[in-house]
Design a protein around this motif. Sequence first.
Motif, short mmCIF file in Angstrom:
data_model
loop_
_atom_site.label_atom_id
_atom_site.label_comp_id
_atom_site.label_asym_id
_atom_site.label_seq_id
_atom_site.Cartn_x
_atom_site.Cartn_y
_atom_site.Cartn_z
N THR A 186 -14.66 3.76 6.29
CA THR A 186 -13.92 3.87 5.30
C THR A 186 -12.57 3.90 5.55
O THR A 186 -11.61 4.05 4.67
N GLU A 187 -12.01 3.06 6.44
CA GLU A 187 -10.81 2.56 7.01
C GLU A 187 -10.11 2.02 5.76
O GLU A 187 -10.66 0.71 5.40
N TYR A 191 -11.01 -2.33 3.93
CA TYR A 191 -11.13 -2.71 2.81
C TYR A 191 -10.14 -3.87 2.35
O TYR A 191 -10.57 -4.92 1.73
N ARG A 192 -8.85 -3.55 2.95
CA ARG A 192 -7.86 -4.74 2.93
C ARG A 192 -8.10 -6.08 3.55
O ARG A 192 -8.00 -7.06 2.73
N GLU A 212 -10.40 -2.23 -5.99
CA GLU A 212 -10.52 -0.71 -6.80
C GLU A 212 -11.23 0.26 -6.13
O GLU A 212 -10.98 1.51 -6.40
N THR A 213 -12.28 -0.04 -5.18
CA THR A 213 -13.16 1.02 -4.65
C THR A 213 -12.11 1.84 -3.59
O THR A 213 -12.09 2.98 -3.67
N THR A 226 -0.52 -2.20 -3.73
CA THR A 226 -0.16 -3.53 -3.96
C THR A 226 -1.09 -4.48 -3.93
O THR A 226 -1.01 -5.60 -4.83
N GLU A 227 -1.96 -4.45 -3.06
CA GLU A 227 -2.99 -5.78 -3.06
C GLU A 227 -3.70 -5.85 -4.38
O GLU A 227 -3.65 -6.86 -4.87
N LEU A 228 -4.03 -4.76 -4.78
CA LEU A 228 -5.05 -4.77 -6.17
C LEU A 228 -4.06 -5.27 -7.24
O LEU A 228 -4.51 -6.08 -8.04
N LEU A 229 -2.70 -4.78 -7.32
CA LEU A 229 -2.09 -5.17 -8.28
C LEU A 229 -1.73 -6.60 -8.25
O LEU A 229 -1.61 -7.50 -9.08
#
Length: 403
Positions: A186-187, A191-192, A212-213, A226-229
């Motif tokens: 879950t780090e 995910y990034r 999003e998760t 920031t990555e999601l945006l």
Amino acid sequence: MKRTQLFFSLLIAAVLLTAADGCSSDPNVEGAKLDLRNKDYDRALNNLNKALETNPQNAEAYQLKGQALSEQAFTTDDPAEHARLLTDMKAAFENAVQYDPTLSEAVTRSMRIAYANEFQRAVQAFNRGRNDDSEFSVAAEYFGNAATLQPDSAGAYVNQAYAYMNAGEPNKALQPFEMAIEKGDTEPETYRFLSGLYAANDRMDDAIATLETATRMYPDNVDLQTELLNAYQLTGQTDKAMDRYRAAVERDPDNELFRYNYGTLLTQTGDYDQALVQLQKAVELDPEYANAHFNLGAVFINKAVDVNERISKLDDALRAERSGLSDAEAERRDNEIAALTDERRELFRQAVEPLEKAKTMLETAGEDASAVCRALFQAYVQVNETDKAQAISECAGYDDTGN
């Protein structure tokens, strides 16, 4: 009579002795135990294979074979041979449990020891990678072996992925990152990195879903937000991006990065007044935020450009229609154009200060300030600061005439 009793006693003893011999391990198994104590792994395996030829369901032989293969594996430095031995070891241990479930605890303990040893070998190879990049690929193989030994270990997968990343083989890291998350990692960085690999492979839907998760798990993580945006903007999902930025600012109003990102997006959508609110707050929160100063100045220039377009349209219409206008109407239009001209000049004047600050900060940090200089050059010209414009013409990439 006594002699007969003695005879029967000896006979019973012989029968019992024979029975005891029949229940003992295969002689080859006993020999293998001695070989193992002597660390003669080839001889031990030869004995155990003979025992298994005699009894293919000999659980003890399989357990000892797994032990022999495990110990032998960690005596070889050849990665391919090492991996083969571990694969055979795992199969031997699995057969041992299949034929004798009571061995499960002992086999599990042996597998955990092998996993720990393999993980340590992988860490050592990874550390050697600091001086020899080729060792990162070796480390990835060892971490992969560890994952095979303990398939539910998220740590083996995620470290294998990082080894591949360091080895310059990012595409090979994609599946281990996926497996790490599947096994419970879950780090945020996992995910990034995974979302970045998806994006690099034109899998933007997967990249966005992953982010999003992650942002639901870590709503305050600036990097993930920031990555999601950025992903939303790359895929043209402006409405989603706007909603996320707005929510981020509402949740953390004193976060200058959220303010900056929201203001930048508002600028891109043409909502300059709201963009100014966000960017002015960003530089208030962090007076040394060079990019925020730059974008703040850019908003003033964009507003001035919009006003200039209105002036041009009004001027063109006035030229075409002046002969048919009354003096009062012509004067009214002239005054409207004059007011807009003053507004345009004021907007360019307001752009100067944040742009000058951005230029100074970027140059102090040794970064490229040419884009700022071009915007500042334009602002200087519009407010008749020709000397200042000429002074930064080289930085802007223009000649002395501004061309």
